[in-house]
Design a protein around this motif. Sequence first.
Motif, PDB file in Angstrom:
ATOM      1  N   THR A  18      35.936   3.127  59.675  1.00  0.00           N
ATOM      2  CA  THR A  18      35.419   3.796  60.853  1.00  0.00           C
ATOM      3  C   THR A  18      36.261   5.018  61.189  1.00  0.00           C
ATOM      4  O   THR A  18      37.379   5.172  60.696  1.00  0.00           O
ATOM      5  CB  THR A  18      35.408   2.849  62.053  1.00  0.00           C
ATOM      6  OG1 THR A  18      36.769   2.482  62.382  1.00  0.00           O
ATOM      7  CG2 THR A  18      34.607   1.584  61.747  1.00  0.00           C
ATOM      8  N   SER A  19      35.728   5.881  62.046  1.00  0.00           N
ATOM      9  CA  SER A  19      36.485   7.065  62.450  1.00  0.00           C
ATOM     10  C   SER A  19      37.758   6.676  63.196  1.00  0.00           C
ATOM     11  O   SER A  19      38.780   7.359  63.089  1.00  0.00           O
ATOM     12  CB  SER A  19      35.610   7.964  63.332  1.00  0.00           C
ATOM     13  OG  SER A  19      35.169   7.263  64.487  1.00  0.00           O
ATOM     14  N   ALA A  20      37.692   5.572  63.959  1.00  0.00           N
ATOM     15  CA  ALA A  20      38.892   5.104  64.666  1.00  0.00           C
ATOM     16  C   ALA A  20      39.985   4.704  63.680  1.00  0.00           C
ATOM     17  O   ALA A  20      41.174   4.943  63.920  1.00  0.00           O
ATOM     18  CB  ALA A  20      38.537   3.930  65.576  1.00  0.00           C
ATOM     19  N   ALA A  21      39.596   4.098  62.559  1.00  0.00           N
ATOM     20  CA  ALA A  21      40.579   3.706  61.554  1.00  0.00           C
ATOM     21  C   ALA A  21      41.195   4.926  60.875  1.00  0.00           C
ATOM     22  O   ALA A  21      42.379   4.925  60.529  1.00  0.00           O
ATOM     23  CB  ALA A  21      39.928   2.796  60.517  1.00  0.00           C
ATOM     24  N   VAL A  22      40.396   5.976  60.677  1.00  0.00           N
ATOM     25  CA  VAL A  22      40.925   7.215  60.101  1.00  0.00           C
ATOM     26  C   VAL A  22      41.986   7.797  61.025  1.00  0.00           C
ATOM     27  O   VAL A  22      43.068   8.207  60.598  1.00  0.00           O
ATOM     28  CB  VAL A  22      39.790   8.226  59.867  1.00  0.00           C
ATOM     29  CG1 VAL A  22      40.358   9.552  59.372  1.00  0.00           C
ATOM     30  CG2 VAL A  22      38.784   7.681  58.854  1.00  0.00           C
ATOM     31  N   SER A  23      41.677   7.835  62.318  1.00  0.00           N
ATOM     32  CA  SER A  23      42.629   8.369  63.286  1.00  0.00           C
ATOM     33  C   SER A  23      43.878   7.496  63.368  1.00  0.00           C
ATOM     34  O   SER A  23      45.003   8.003  63.480  1.00  0.00           O
ATOM     35  CB  SER A  23      41.964   8.481  64.657  1.00  0.00           C
ATOM     36  OG  SER A  23      42.765   9.205  65.565  1.00  0.00           O
ATOM     37  N   SER A  24      43.700   6.179  63.295  1.00  0.00           N
ATOM     38  CA  SER A  24      44.850   5.263  63.350  1.00  0.00           C
ATOM     39  C   SER A  24      45.780   5.478  62.162  1.00  0.00           C
ATOM     40  O   SER A  24      47.004   5.390  62.296  1.00  0.00           O
ATOM     41  CB  SER A  24      44.362   3.813  63.382  1.00  0.00           C
ATOM     42  OG  SER A  24      43.639   3.544  64.559  1.00  0.00           O
ATOM     43  N   ALA A  25      45.200   5.775  60.999  1.00  0.00           N
ATOM     44  CA  ALA A  25      46.025   6.042  59.821  1.00  0.00           C
ATOM     45  C   ALA A  25      46.874   7.288  60.035  1.00  0.00           C
ATOM     46  O   ALA A  25      48.066   7.309  59.692  1.00  0.00           O
ATOM     47  CB  ALA A  25      45.140   6.201  58.583  1.00  0.00           C
ATOM     48  N   ALA A  26      46.273   8.327  60.618  1.00  0.00           N
ATOM     49  CA  ALA A  26      47.035   9.547  60.894  1.00  0.00           C
ATOM     50  C   ALA A  26      48.169   9.269  61.874  1.00  0.00           C
ATOM     51  O   ALA A  26      49.303   9.735  61.690  1.00  0.00           O
ATOM     52  CB  ALA A  26      46.105  10.628  61.441  1.00  0.00           C
ATOM     53  N   VAL A  27      47.885   8.496  62.914  1.00  0.00           N
ATOM     54  CA  VAL A  27      48.914   8.154  63.901  1.00  0.00           C
ATOM     55  C   VAL A  27      50.054   7.390  63.240  1.00  0.00           C
ATOM     56  O   VAL A  27      51.240   7.653  63.487  1.00  0.00           O
ATOM     57  CB  VAL A  27      48.301   7.311  65.043  1.00  0.00           C
ATOM     58  CG1 VAL A  27      49.400   6.795  65.974  1.00  0.00           C
ATOM     59  CG2 VAL A  27      47.294   8.129  65.827  1.00  0.00           C
ATOM     60  N   ARG A  28      49.707   6.450  62.367  1.00  0.00           N
ATOM     61  CA  ARG A  28      50.720   5.600  61.729  1.00  0.00           C
ATOM     62  C   ARG A  28      51.707   6.416  60.914  1.00  0.00           C
ATOM     63  O   ARG A  28      52.934   6.225  61.025  1.00  0.00           O
ATOM     64  CB  ARG A  28      50.010   4.564  60.843  1.00  0.00           C
ATOM     65  CG  ARG A  28      50.946   3.633  60.121  1.00  0.00           C
ATOM     66  CD  ARG A  28      50.206   2.442  59.547  1.00  0.00           C
ATOM     67  NE  ARG A  28      49.196   2.818  58.560  1.00  0.00           N
ATOM     68  CZ  ARG A  28      47.889   2.771  58.766  1.00  0.00           C
ATOM     69  NH1 ARG A  28      47.425   2.385  59.951  1.00  0.00           N
ATOM     70  NH2 ARG A  28      47.040   3.106  57.823  1.00  0.00           N
ATOM     71  N   TYR A  29      51.209   7.355  60.131  1.00  0.00           N
ATOM     72  CA  TYR A  29      52.108   8.122  59.262  1.00  0.00           C
ATOM     73  C   TYR A  29      52.823   9.237  60.012  1.00  0.00           C
ATOM     74  O   TYR A  29      53.940   9.617  59.634  1.00  0.00           O
ATOM     75  CB  TYR A  29      51.329   8.674  58.075  1.00  0.00           C
ATOM     76  CG  TYR A  29      50.856   7.567  57.159  1.00  0.00           C
ATOM     77  CD1 TYR A  29      51.747   6.850  56.375  1.00  0.00           C
ATOM     78  CD2 TYR A  29      49.509   7.215  57.115  1.00  0.00           C
ATOM     79  CE1 TYR A  29      51.320   5.820  55.553  1.00  0.00           C
ATOM     80  CE2 TYR A  29      49.069   6.186  56.290  1.00  0.00           C
ATOM     81  CZ  TYR A  29      49.982   5.491  55.522  1.00  0.00           C
ATOM     82  OH  TYR A  29      49.549   4.456  54.718  1.00  0.00           O
ATOM     83  N   LEU A  30      52.224   9.751  61.067  1.00  0.00           N
ATOM     84  CA  LEU A  30      52.939  10.719  61.898  1.00  0.00           C
ATOM     85  C   LEU A  30      54.154  10.061  62.559  1.00  0.00           C
ATOM     86  O   LEU A  30      55.244  10.641  62.605  1.00  0.00           O
ATOM     87  CB  LEU A  30      52.007  11.309  62.949  1.00  0.00           C
ATOM     88  CG  LEU A  30      50.967  12.318  62.443  1.00  0.00           C
ATOM     89  CD1 LEU A  30      49.946  12.622  63.535  1.00  0.00           C
ATOM     90  CD2 LEU A  30      51.656  13.612  62.003  1.00  0.00           C
ATOM     91  N   LYS A  31      53.963   8.862  63.063  1.00  0.00           N
ATOM     92  CA  LYS A  31      55.073   8.139  63.669  1.00  0.00           C
ATOM     93  C   LYS A  31      56.116   7.768  62.623  1.00  0.00           C
ATOM     94  O   LYS A  31      57.327   7.849  62.875  1.00  0.00           O
ATOM     95  CB  LYS A  31      54.558   6.876  64.368  1.00  0.00           C
ATOM     96  CG  LYS A  31      53.761   7.145  65.637  1.00  0.00           C
ATOM     97  CD  LYS A  31      53.367   5.851  66.310  1.00  0.00           C
ATOM     98  CE  LYS A  31      52.625   6.118  67.617  1.00  0.00           C
ATOM     99  NZ  LYS A  31      52.210   4.844  68.280  1.00  0.00           N
ATOM    100  N   ARG A  32      55.658   7.365  61.453  1.00  0.00           N
ATOM    101  CA  ARG A  32      56.588   6.974  60.400  1.00  0.00           C
ATOM    102  C   ARG A  32      57.455   8.156  59.954  1.00  0.00           C
ATOM    103  O   ARG A  32      58.625   7.982  59.586  1.00  0.00           O
ATOM    104  CB  ARG A  32      55.805   6.411  59.209  1.00  0.00           C
ATOM    105  CG  ARG A  32      56.649   5.719  58.159  1.00  0.00           C
ATOM    106  CD  ARG A  32      55.771   5.052  57.125  1.00  0.00           C
ATOM    107  NE  ARG A  32      54.959   3.982  57.712  1.00  0.00           N
ATOM    108  CZ  ARG A  32      54.082   3.264  57.022  1.00  0.00           C
ATOM    109  NH1 ARG A  32      53.889   3.503  55.735  1.00  0.00           N
ATOM    110  NH2 ARG A  32      53.390   2.310  57.626  1.00  0.00           N
ATOM    111  N   ALA A  33      56.876   9.358  60.008  1.00  0.00           N
ATOM    112  CA  ALA A  33      57.614  10.556  59.619  1.00  0.00           C
ATOM    113  C   ALA A  33      58.456  11.109  60.764  1.00  0.00           C
ATOM    114  O   ALA A  33      59.170  12.101  60.578  1.00  0.00           O
ATOM    115  CB  ALA A  33      56.637  11.630  59.129  1.00  0.00           C
ATOM    116  N   GLY A  34      58.351  10.496  61.937  1.00  0.00           N
ATOM    117  CA  GLY A  34      59.125  10.965  63.084  1.00  0.00           C
ATOM    118  C   GLY A  34      58.576  12.244  63.694  1.00  0.00           C
ATOM    119  O   GLY A  34      59.318  12.972  64.371  1.00  0.00           O
TER     120      GLY A  34
END
Length: 433
Positions: free
Chosen positions: A354-370
């Motif tokens: 879903t589009s929400a899952a796409v956005s969640s993936a972006a959030v996850r890696y942005l946070k992981r990269a600091g």
Amino acid sequence: MINLPSHFGTEVVMLEYYYVKPATVDRILANVAGAYIENYVSWLRVQGYADRNVFRRVPILCQFGEFASARGATDGQTALEHIEAFAQHWLSIHGKSCNSDVARAKVAYDARNPVRQMLELALYGSVGPHRQRKPFPFESEAPGFASYLRDERGLKVDTIGRYAFYLKGLSAFLDGIGATSLASVSPPLLATFLVERCAVLARTTRRDLCGTLRVFLRYCHRERIVERDLSAAVEVPRVHRLANLPRAITWDEVRDMLGCVDRRCALGRRDYAMLLLLVTYGLRGNEVAQLTLEDIDWQHERLNIPQRKAGHWSAYPLAGIVGEAIIDYLRNARPQTADRHVFFRSMAPWRPITSAAVSSAAVRYLKRAGVRVHRAGAHTLRHTCVQHLVDAQLSLKTIGDYVGHRSAQSTKIYTRIDLAALREVAMGNGEAL
């Protein structure tokens, strides 16, 4: 509960695949829900569920069959009425050691979910959240409003869904104060609802809520559902286009984010391809989620986006790094399915993402990269793509066409800021500037 609908699947994975002892298989099939259970087990196998899930769920389903039958259920339809009672019965037995409401809720969910899935598969031929259409808010009093939005205003399904969401809040508010019909709606009552509702909403959400109410109230007056046109009583708050800065990040931060993706696993391969699509082409999250295999023209190295927000389509040259990432996902991570969507959930059941899952993936890696950014999500990478094109001094028309903007006004905001200068101010005392 042994009478199966005509659409029930005939090609099933027999229970012997999981259970070695014939007596165990016979005992399951002898259950009043035995045929349902066998078909459900086949579905679990096709959807990629682990064997341990089958072994955990089958005993629950057997107990539900006996439970529902003892309470008068004769088929899958009548058994639906007993799902919640069974979940509470299961909780009373297996939830005694739970120390929190969250733990107890999980025990009930673990009993409720497989039963619901089994019955949905039996009754509707598939499992999912949309088996039964939920009535549109105020459908009994204003039955033509959804059709009005679709046919007269030409709104898309997702937009109509947002109308339903906002009107559902109004309906709940009216029920809470005992208002029985739309005829009881008045300006003071609308003001009370908006004050209560808008307190926790962002500015743009407040605007959308008020806009929805105005359209709905105007329609109700036009159709003589209410005597007065109350739309004027709802003032739409002004939201200035340049009130917020674009949520763009630097290209170095993009590299840091992509470097955090573990491409050795299926999840990483999928997410890496999605992130590249977002930042390379400035796609929206729903455009990535709706991408199909037919949209990728490998022969001509072209990527097609057929249904964009503005109602048009776009075609892009397929960048080598993007194509390689998609091929890696298709060959090594995408589940075997007849569905033509490109990206799927990484866990069973296999469904398009879903589009929400796409956005969640972006959030996850942005946070992981600091990377710290206001309201991180898929649009962060879309803004980054646009800002990168602006910095390259391409024309606004070219940039707008590239990312699918409806008008040049949507692109102009990126010309109003100099991100590099702003970062220099933030890092120093600003006296030099």
